[in-house]
Design a protein around this motif. Structure first.
Motif, PDB file in Angstrom:
ATOM      1  N   ASP A   1       0.842  -1.196   0.000  1.00 22.62           N
ATOM      2  CA  ASP A   1       0.000   0.000   0.000  1.00 22.62           C
ATOM      3  C   ASP A   1       0.881   1.252   0.000  1.00 22.62           C
ATOM      4  N   ALA A   2       1.960   1.211   0.768  1.00 16.26           N
ATOM      5  CA  ALA A   2       2.862   2.363   0.864  1.00 16.26           C
ATOM      6  C   ALA A   2       3.767   2.491  -0.363  1.00 16.26           C
ATOM      7  N   ASN A   3       4.115   1.365  -0.980  1.00 17.76           N
ATOM      8  CA  ASN A   3       5.017   1.393  -2.133  1.00 17.76           C
ATOM      9  C   ASN A   3       4.659   0.264  -3.101  1.00 17.76           C
ATOM     10  N   PRO A   4       3.698   0.486  -3.986  1.00 19.42           N
ATOM     11  CA  PRO A   4       3.278  -0.550  -4.935  1.00 19.42           C
ATOM     12  C   PRO A   4       4.382  -1.016  -5.878  1.00 19.42           C
ATOM     13  N   TYR A   5       5.434  -0.234  -6.007  1.00 19.91           N
ATOM     14  CA  TYR A   5       6.525  -0.575  -6.911  1.00 19.91           C
ATOM     15  C   TYR A   5       7.368  -1.743  -6.406  1.00 19.91           C
ATOM     16  N   ILE A   6       7.170  -2.132  -5.163  1.00 16.22           N
ATOM     17  CA  ILE A   6       7.858  -3.309  -4.627  1.00 16.22           C
ATOM     18  C   ILE A   6       7.576  -4.509  -5.527  1.00 16.22           C
ATOM     19  N   LEU A   7       6.385  -4.563  -6.096  1.00 19.70           N
ATOM     20  CA  LEU A   7       5.995  -5.701  -6.930  1.00 19.70           C
ATOM     21  C   LEU A   7       6.757  -5.767  -8.249  1.00 19.70           C
ATOM     22  N   ASN A   8       7.547  -4.766  -8.568  1.00 18.59           N
ATOM     23  CA  ASN A   8       8.366  -4.800  -9.775  1.00 18.59           C
ATOM     24  C   ASN A   8       9.695  -5.517  -9.534  1.00 18.59           C
ATOM     25  N   LEU A   9       9.989  -5.841  -8.293  1.00 25.80           N
ATOM     26  CA  LEU A   9      11.254  -6.477  -7.940  1.00 25.80           C
ATOM     27  C   LEU A   9      11.174  -7.986  -8.111  1.00 25.80           C
ATOM     28  N   ASP A  10      12.340  -8.599  -8.214  1.00 26.92           N
ATOM     29  CA  ASP A  10      12.453 -10.054  -8.198  1.00 26.92           C
ATOM     30  C   ASP A  10      13.088 -10.457  -6.875  1.00 26.92           C
ATOM     31  N   ALA A  11      12.824 -11.682  -6.458  1.00 28.52           N
ATOM     32  CA  ALA A  11      13.320 -12.165  -5.170  1.00 28.52           C
ATOM     33  C   ALA A  11      14.839 -12.047  -5.062  1.00 28.52           C
ATOM     34  N   TYR A  12      15.557 -12.361  -6.136  1.00 29.92           N
ATOM     35  CA  TYR A  12      17.017 -12.306  -6.073  1.00 29.92           C
ATOM     36  C   TYR A  12      17.523 -10.881  -5.821  1.00 29.92           C
ATOM     37  N   GLU A  13      16.754  -9.873  -6.247  1.00 31.56           N
ATOM     38  CA  GLU A  13      17.175  -8.489  -6.026  1.00 31.56           C
ATOM     39  C   GLU A  13      17.153  -8.145  -4.537  1.00 31.56           C
ATOM     40  N   ILE A  14      16.236  -8.734  -3.804  1.00 34.12           N
ATOM     41  CA  ILE A  14      16.186  -8.537  -2.349  1.00 34.12           C
ATOM     42  C   ILE A  14      17.450  -9.117  -1.725  1.00 34.12           C
ATOM     43  N   ASP A  15      17.808 -10.333  -2.135  1.00 36.02           N
ATOM     44  CA  ASP A  15      19.034 -10.965  -1.626  1.00 36.02           C
ATOM     45  C   ASP A  15      20.269 -10.125  -1.948  1.00 36.02           C
ATOM     46  N   ASP A  16      20.352  -9.639  -3.185  1.00 37.78           N
ATOM     47  CA  ASP A  16      21.506  -8.825  -3.587  1.00 37.78           C
ATOM     48  C   ASP A  16      21.599  -7.551  -2.756  1.00 37.78           C
ATOM     49  N   TYR A  17      20.465  -6.911  -2.519  1.00 36.33           N
ATOM     50  CA  TYR A  17      20.433  -5.676  -1.724  1.00 36.33           C
ATOM     51  C   TYR A  17      20.908  -5.939  -0.293  1.00 36.33           C
ATOM     52  N   ILE A  18      20.400  -7.002   0.290  1.00 36.12           N
ATOM     53  CA  ILE A  18      20.790  -7.335   1.668  1.00 36.12           C
ATOM     54  C   ILE A  18      22.285  -7.631   1.734  1.00 36.12           C
ATOM     55  N   LYS A  19      22.776  -8.400   0.786  1.00 33.10           N
ATOM     56  CA  LYS A  19      24.206  -8.724   0.757  1.00 33.10           C
ATOM     57  C   LYS A  19      25.047  -7.456   0.659  1.00 33.10           C
ATOM     58  N   LYS A  20      24.653  -6.547  -0.223  1.00 25.69           N
ATOM     59  CA  LYS A  20      25.393  -5.289  -0.405  1.00 25.69           C
ATOM     60  C   LYS A  20      25.395  -4.465   0.889  1.00 25.69           C
TER      61      LYS A  20
END
Length: 100
Positions: free
Chosen positions: A56-75
């Protein structure tokens, strides 16, 4: 559009949030349901508890892929942040997903 609507209902979104997501982020209509399911599973896996409020706060989250979350956390971990700090920041500031 029906598949996306059904998916959003399945994860707990009400009609207002569904309308907000689709109107704000028409790109979600081109996403595959399996990719969205993987993304939501990843968000839950890392400990985000209120996916509906995040969308609801950021609908653009749905444009991401799961691996991008992992990459962000790793970085972020490589730059010295702890996993818990990263997750807490994402949950409290949904706009941070735009950095991913």
């Amino acid at each position: 559009m029906e598949e996306i609507t059904n998916f959003l209902k399945k994860i707990g979104c009400d009609e207002r949030i569904i309308k907000n997501v689709i109107m704000s982020n028409e790109q979600v209509l081109s996403r595959s349901i399996p990719d969205l399911e993987k993304l939501v599973a990843k968000l839950r896996e890392i400990g985000l508890t209120d996916i509906v409020d995040l969308l609801d706060a950021n609908p653009y989250i749905l444009n991401l892929d799961a691996y991008e979350i992992d990459d962000y956390i790793k970085k972020k971990e490589e730059s010295g942040e702890s996993f818990d700090e990263i997750v807490e920041a994402l949950e409290s500031e949904p706009a941070l997903f735009m950095e991913i």
